[in-house]
Design an enzyme around this catalytic site. Structure first.
Site, PDB file in Angstrom:
ATOM      1  N   ALA A   1      31.210  -2.781  53.857  1.00 33.98           N
ATOM      2  CA  ALA A   1      31.252  -2.847  52.386  1.00 33.98           C
ATOM      3  C   ALA A   1      32.446  -3.709  51.987  1.00 33.98           C
ATOM      4  O   ALA A   1      33.407  -3.846  52.743  1.00 33.98           O
ATOM      5  CB  ALA A   1      31.409  -1.439  51.821  1.00 33.98           C
TER       6      ALA A   1
ATOM      7  N   GLU B   1      26.187   0.717  59.301  1.00 34.95           N
ATOM      8  CA  GLU B   1      25.272   1.640  58.608  1.00 34.95           C
ATOM      9  C   GLU B   1      23.968   0.930  58.247  1.00 34.95           C
ATOM     10  O   GLU B   1      22.886   1.512  58.339  1.00 34.95           O
ATOM     11  CB  GLU B   1      25.950   2.214  57.359  1.00 34.95           C
ATOM     12  CG  GLU B   1      27.138   3.096  57.723  1.00 34.95           C
ATOM     13  CD  GLU B   1      27.740   3.767  56.501  1.00 34.95           C
ATOM     14  OE1 GLU B   1      27.546   4.964  56.340  1.00 34.95           O
ATOM     15  OE2 GLU B   1      28.397   3.073  55.713  1.00 34.95           O
TER      16      GLU B   1
HETATM   17  C1  LIG Z   1      29.954   8.852  43.710  1.00 34.60           C
HETATM   18  C2  LIG Z   1      30.375   8.632  45.117  1.00 34.60           C
HETATM   19  C3  LIG Z   1      29.266   8.145  45.944  1.00 34.60           C
HETATM   20  C4  LIG Z   1      29.779   7.738  47.263  1.00 34.60           C
HETATM   21  C5  LIG Z   1      28.822   6.810  47.908  1.00 34.60           C
HETATM   22  C6  LIG Z   1      29.613   5.804  48.650  1.00 34.60           C
HETATM   23  C7  LIG Z   1      28.739   4.797  49.291  1.00 34.60           C
HETATM   24  C8  LIG Z   1      29.599   3.783  50.024  1.00 34.60           C
HETATM   25  C9  LIG Z   1      28.875   3.378  51.168  1.00 34.60           C
HETATM   26  C10 LIG Z   1      29.403   2.861  52.245  1.00 34.60           C
HETATM   27  C11 LIG Z   1      30.796   2.603  52.422  1.00 34.60           C
HETATM   28  C12 LIG Z   1      31.203   1.885  53.471  1.00 34.60           C
HETATM   29  C13 LIG Z   1      32.622   1.626  53.601  1.00 34.60           C
HETATM   30  C14 LIG Z   1      32.911   0.368  54.379  1.00 34.60           C
HETATM   31  O1  LIG Z   1      32.111  -0.313  54.920  1.00 34.60           O
HETATM   32  S1  LIG Z   1      34.544   0.000  54.351  1.00 34.60           S
HETATM   33  C15 LIG Z   1      34.642  -1.468  55.301  1.00 34.60           C
HETATM   34  C16 LIG Z   1      34.569  -1.180  56.739  1.00 34.60           C
HETATM   35  N1  LIG Z   1      34.832  -2.392  57.468  1.00 34.60           N
HETATM   36  C17 LIG Z   1      36.003  -2.657  58.006  1.00 34.60           C
HETATM   37  O2  LIG Z   1      36.913  -1.881  57.963  1.00 34.60           O
HETATM   38  C18 LIG Z   1      36.146  -4.006  58.666  1.00 34.60           C
HETATM   39  C19 LIG Z   1      37.327  -4.724  58.088  1.00 34.60           C
HETATM   40  N2  LIG Z   1      37.455  -6.070  58.617  1.00 34.60           N
HETATM   41  C20 LIG Z   1      37.896  -6.335  59.858  1.00 34.60           C
HETATM   42  O3  LIG Z   1      38.133  -5.480  60.668  1.00 34.60           O
HETATM   43  C21 LIG Z   1      38.095  -7.778  60.181  1.00 34.60           C
HETATM   44  O4  LIG Z   1      38.306  -8.467  59.003  1.00 34.60           O
HETATM   45  C22 LIG Z   1      36.934  -8.413  60.955  1.00 34.60           C
HETATM   46  C23 LIG Z   1      35.618  -8.202  60.238  1.00 34.60           C
HETATM   47  C24 LIG Z   1      36.874  -7.828  62.376  1.00 34.60           C
HETATM   48  C25 LIG Z   1      37.199  -9.935  61.070  1.00 34.60           C
HETATM   49  O5  LIG Z   1      38.470 -10.152  61.648  1.00 34.60           O
HETATM   50  P1  LIG Z   1      39.149 -11.619  61.634  1.00 34.60           P
HETATM   51  O6  LIG Z   1      38.170 -12.606  62.088  1.00 34.60           O
HETATM   52  O7  LIG Z   1      40.452 -11.488  62.339  1.00 34.60           O
HETATM   53  O8  LIG Z   1      39.384 -11.958  60.110  1.00 34.60           O
HETATM   54  P2  LIG Z   1      40.332 -11.277  59.039  1.00 34.60           P
HETATM   55  O9  LIG Z   1      40.572  -9.867  59.364  1.00 34.60           O
HETATM   56  O10 LIG Z   1      41.522 -12.147  58.848  1.00 34.60           O
HETATM   57  O11 LIG Z   1      39.416 -11.306  57.748  1.00 34.60           O
HETATM   58  C26 LIG Z   1      39.028 -12.542  57.141  1.00 34.60           C
HETATM   59  C27 LIG Z   1      38.973 -12.367  55.645  1.00 34.60           C
HETATM   60  O12 LIG Z   1      37.935 -11.445  55.328  1.00 34.60           O
HETATM   61  C28 LIG Z   1      38.438 -10.378  54.545  1.00 34.60           C
HETATM   62  N3  LIG Z   1      37.660  -9.169  54.898  1.00 34.60           N
HETATM   63  C29 LIG Z   1      37.408  -8.676  56.104  1.00 34.60           C
HETATM   64  N4  LIG Z   1      36.624  -7.611  56.037  1.00 34.60           N
HETATM   65  C30 LIG Z   1      36.368  -7.413  54.728  1.00 34.60           C
HETATM   66  C31 LIG Z   1      35.600  -6.454  53.995  1.00 34.60           C
HETATM   67  N5  LIG Z   1      34.891  -5.490  54.604  1.00 34.60           N
HETATM   68  N6  LIG Z   1      35.590  -6.554  52.663  1.00 34.60           N
HETATM   69  C32 LIG Z   1      36.260  -7.531  52.009  1.00 34.60           C
HETATM   70  N7  LIG Z   1      36.997  -8.475  52.659  1.00 34.60           N
HETATM   71  C33 LIG Z   1      37.044  -8.409  53.990  1.00 34.60           C
HETATM   72  C34 LIG Z   1      39.888 -10.271  54.942  1.00 34.60           C
HETATM   73  O13 LIG Z   1      40.631  -9.626  53.957  1.00 34.60           O
HETATM   74  C35 LIG Z   1      40.242 -11.740  55.114  1.00 34.60           C
HETATM   75  O14 LIG Z   1      40.428 -12.304  53.834  1.00 34.60           O
HETATM   76  P3  LIG Z   1      41.888 -12.651  53.302  1.00 34.60           P
HETATM   77  O15 LIG Z   1      42.553 -13.451  54.365  1.00 34.60           O
HETATM   78  O16 LIG Z   1      41.658 -13.370  52.034  1.00 34.60           O
HETATM   79  O17 LIG Z   1      42.572 -11.313  53.101  1.00 34.60           O
END
Ligand SMILES: CCCCCCCC/C=C\C=C\CC(=O)SCCNC(=O)CCNC(=O)[C@H](O)C(C)(C)COP(=O)(O)OP(=O)(O)OC[C@H]1O[C@@H](n2cnc3c(N)ncnc32)[C@H](O)[C@@H]1OP(=O)(O)O
Length: 723
Positions: free
Chosen positions: A61, A109
């Site tokens: 997400a 998911e």
């Molecule tokens: C009323 C209540 C109801 C409740 C219902 C709720 C329903 C909600 C349903 C589901 C919820 C799900 C929750 C999630 O999915 S939370 C996200 C889980 N994912 C993660 O934790 C992964 C995070 N990312 C990473 O681990 C890494 O970024 C990776 C994907 C492995 C890539 O690594 P790498 O190649 O080293 O690149 P960077 O880490 O530097 O990332 C590059 C840029 O991308 C941005 N980024 C990464 N992941 C996300 C993301 N998930 N969302 C937004 N942005 C993301 C990261 O910040 C970098 O950008 P910037 O340099 O500008 O900061």
């Protein structure tokens, strides 16, 4: 955002496109749901393949939306992803996920909603939500246990650990792994399963797992979670949600999952952990005073490295390099250390399911400096002695290739003095690893006054390649991390003088969330480390000027308690006695020591100190505010670029609990005016402790109306010259 095209007749290919990691924002989720529905409605389509754009399936997400950094109505954002996963699972035609790169969080998911999963051999899969203070809430906690079994699901959800494709296959998380083109493999697979009945492939319809030892499994998971992050809410919620998979029907489990998420999402802990996530990315965007920065300064390739000294630090550094596939020449005179490194490499190879030889062949042990000549980069990790290191750097400057980078793993010594001992000061930087260096995720890259952009870029990039978060800091005694530790440890010692006990201080810090309190930590690292530094600084031992009072140095309050313990041979765990008593030398279970309490009583009597009752709040405020106050000084001097750098250093290097964000985040959350007022109060009570004098930057920020922490970095650029 979600393209739908028909390939090879009856197989529809859906491509999720939201660079860089194909995050599922509300808009992207809705778009993809529409694409799935129209593919299903297309009579020419028999089966769907879902893949991500640009070599990655999906990073989950959109964390910016979850963190409230982007303006999307909360319920719209979260419900879009839930609706997408439900729509995919309910599709009447088989949906095959083609996973490469990562499938994390909401991305996994989504894959769990698909009826089949194919993964590339290099892919990584996991549910890391707990590391963001959340839980998987698009059905992940209910579907995963129905697919891989209860114990494995519980572990993956509660720790956030990701798994390789190979492990995913063994767990039953994916149906097939390919080392070829994942889209090709998925299309082939899709054609084979196009006519298979889907009922049993919909995980929500599978019977709940019913482990016989449910209570024990839950108890163990909870205890582990508490040990890893005391006081953190998300791991407990994760355990509760997975429990529901075994005790409730699917729809009720889903309901509980969403209720738990609804409670976590707006919590301070989730905000703090999401701040940590972005902070760890911000610190990679470094810049130097001359204008060089991460964008305009390419790193040099490191295809061969050398490590000098295979003590605790050197060993971990060598293992990290080998694990990243970098051949290493390791110089060490003590044969015992060579055997230890060999054993470590064999253990690491086994962990990574590699043959021992694949690691051992990357290391060449040597006694000869000329063997280092071919390295692109040398990391020195010898004894922490400036004269010794300066001699070594002078020799390396003559014996290594003229373009070899010379790096020091010093944790506090002057990097400029080391550079000055060479004929290539521009190629000298500090690479301060944290023990154990093959485990800890932090690297402080210490930029000397003459370090060139290429040297900094190479060290920063190498840290990333080793799987670490690199933080650039300027050269000063102790750099950022250890410099801030000094006032923290000092306050803890002063509290003992005033009446506290080590276990009281440690209990308060551990309740706050630290893995270990200051005294247990100091016993673990060895009290002699700081003792040597204080001796060199003329604060302890024979170098103290004659006539100096025991409790004063340079006109300020000083606590000699740690020095006195060292003089008694109490060096911590290694001698079986320090601030605590251990089972024996090398023991790890700390128990309060009656000897120490007598010793503290006598000490207080000798110095006319009347012990008083000290409450938890005072322990916490004096230790943590003194530490953060030094952080403000580091920011005003430009030693670190922003609060994110300091917080990343403390969370990844010093056991600061991530759900509290880091020291600068913590004081911002408490409120800067309140912190300033408490520091002023403590300063009035202890006028001879300069670390309690509020920093100019803290005063300035309060005077400016306490801007949010997200603005400090920018403000600092304009402020430094005025402070
Ligand atoms: C009323 C209540 C109801 C409740 C219902 C709720 C329903 C909600 C349903 C589901 C919820 C799900 C929750 C999630 O999915 S939370 C996200 C889980 N994912 C993660 O934790 C992964 C995070 N990312 C990473 O681990 C890494 O970024 C990776 C994907 C492995 C890539 O690594 P790498 O190649 O080293 O690149 P960077 O880490 O530097 O990332 C590059 C840029 O991308 C941005 N980024 C990464 N992941 C996300 C993301 N998930 N969302 C937004 N942005 C993301 C990261 O910040 C970098 O950008 P910037 O340099 O500008 O900061």
């Amino acid at each position: 955002m979600a393209q739908y095209s028909r390939v090879r007749g009856s197989v529809a290919l859906l491509r999720l496109t939201n660079p860089p990691v194909n995050a599922l924002s509300a808009a992207v989720s809705r778009d993809l749901e529409r694409a799935v529905r129209s593919a299903c409605a297309d009579s020419a389509v028999r089966v769907l393949v879902l893949r991500g754009h640009g070599g990655t399936f999906c990073g989950g997400a959109d964390i910016r939306e979850l963190a409230g950094l982007v303006d999307v109505p909360f319920r719209v954002g979260v419900s879009s992803l839930v609706a997408l996963v439900d729509a995919v699972e309910a599709a009447e035609k088989p949906v095959v996920a083609a996973i490469e790169g990562v499938a994390l969080g909401g991305g996994l998911e989504l894959a769990l909603g698909c009826h089949f999963r194919i993964a590339h051999g290099q892919a990584r899969l996991g549910l890391p939500e707990v590391t963001l203070g959340l839980l998987p809430a698009a059905g992940g906690t209910q579907r995963l246990p129905r697919l891989v079994g209860f114990p494995a699901a519980l572990e993956l959800v509660a720790t956030g650990r990701d798994v390789s494709a190979e492990e995913a296959l063994a767990l039953g998380l994916v149906d097939h792994v390919t080392d070829g083109d994942v889209e090709e493999a998925a299309v082939e697979f899709a054609r084979r399963v196009a006519d298979e009945p889907l009922a049993s492939r919909r995980l929500s319809t599978r019977p709940p797992p019913r482990p016989a030892d449910l209570d024990t499994l839950l108890q163990v998971a909870l205890e582990r979670a508490q040990r890893r992050a005391r006081g953190a809410l998300a791991p407990v919620a994760c355990v509760q949600a997975v429990r529901a998979a075994a005790t409730l029907p699917f729809t009720q489990g889903l309901q509980l999952e969403q209720e738990l998420m609804a409670a976590l999402l707006p919590s301070n802990q989730a905000r703090a952990m999401q701040y940590c996530f972005f902070a760890q990315r911000i610190v990679g965007k470094w810049s130097l005073p001359g204008g060089a920065n991460w964008r305009n300064s390419p790193a040099r390739a490191v295809s061969r490295a050398a490590v000098i000294g295979l003590g605790t630090m050197g060993r971990g550094i060598a293992v990290s390099l080998v694990r990243a596939g970098i051949p290493v020449v390791a110089m060490e005179t003590d044969e015992k250390q060579l055997r230890v490194v060999t054993a470590m490499l064999e253990r690491e190879a086994a962990k990574q399911r590699r043959s021992p030889d694949s690691y051992l062949q990357l290391v060449q042990f040597t006694l000869e400096r000329r063997d280092l000549g071919d390295a692109d980069l040398v990391v020195e990790a010898v004894f922490e002695d400036l004269a010794l290191k300066k001699r070594l750097f002078a020799e390396l400057s003559s014996s290594c290739r003229p373009d070899t980078l010379l790096c020091s793993n010093t944790s506090a010594l002057d990097v400029d003095a080391l550079a000055a001992a060479t004929r290539r000061p521009e190629l000298v930087v500090g690479m301060h690893f944290f023990a154990p260096a093959h485990v800890m995720k932090l690297l402080e890259v210490v930029c000397g006054a003459r370090s060139s952009p290429v040297a900094v870029a190479t060290a920063m990039q190498l840290g990333k390649r080793l799987g670490k978060v690199s933080v650039a800091v300027a050269n000063c005694p102790g750099f950022a991390g250890n410099r801030m530790l000094k006032p923290y440890v000092e306050q803890a010692s002063f509290l003992l003088e005033e009446g506290a006990t080590p276990q009281q201080v440690d209990a308060v810090l551990e309740d706050f969330g630290f893995a270990m309190g200051v005294f247990r930590m100091s016993d673990l690292s060895g009290l002699d480390v700081g003792w040597r530094v204080r001796e060199e600084a003329g604060l302890a031992g024979p170098t103290v000027p004659p006539g100096e009072s025991a409790r004063r140095r340079h006109g300020c309050r000083y606590s000699p308690l740690a020095d006195l313990l060292c003089e008694h041979g109490r060096l911590g765990q290694k001698t079986g006695r320090g601030w605590y008593l251990y089972e024996g030398p090398g023991g790890r279970a700390a128990t309060p020591d009656p000897w120490l309490h007598d010793f503290l009583d006598q000490y207080r009597r000798r110095h006319g100190l009347r012990p008083r009752r000290i409450d938890q709040q005072e322990v916490l405020e004096r230790c943590l505010y003194a530490l953060a106050n030094e952080g403000f000084r580091i920011l005003e001097e430009g030693v670190a670029a922003g609060p994110e750098d300091i917080d990343t250093i403390y969370v990844l290097g010093y056991g600061w609990p991530a759900h509290r964000g880091g020291p600068m985040y913590h004081v911002a959350a408490v409120g800067l005016p309140a912190v300033l007022s408490r520091l002023e109060h403590f300063r009035r009570l202890h006028p001879d402790v300069p670390q309690l004098r509020p920093s100019a930057l803290l005063r300035h920020l309060v005077a400016e109306g306490s801007p949010p922490i997200s603005r400090w970095r920018e403000l600092l650029k304009g402020l430094r010259s005025q402070l």
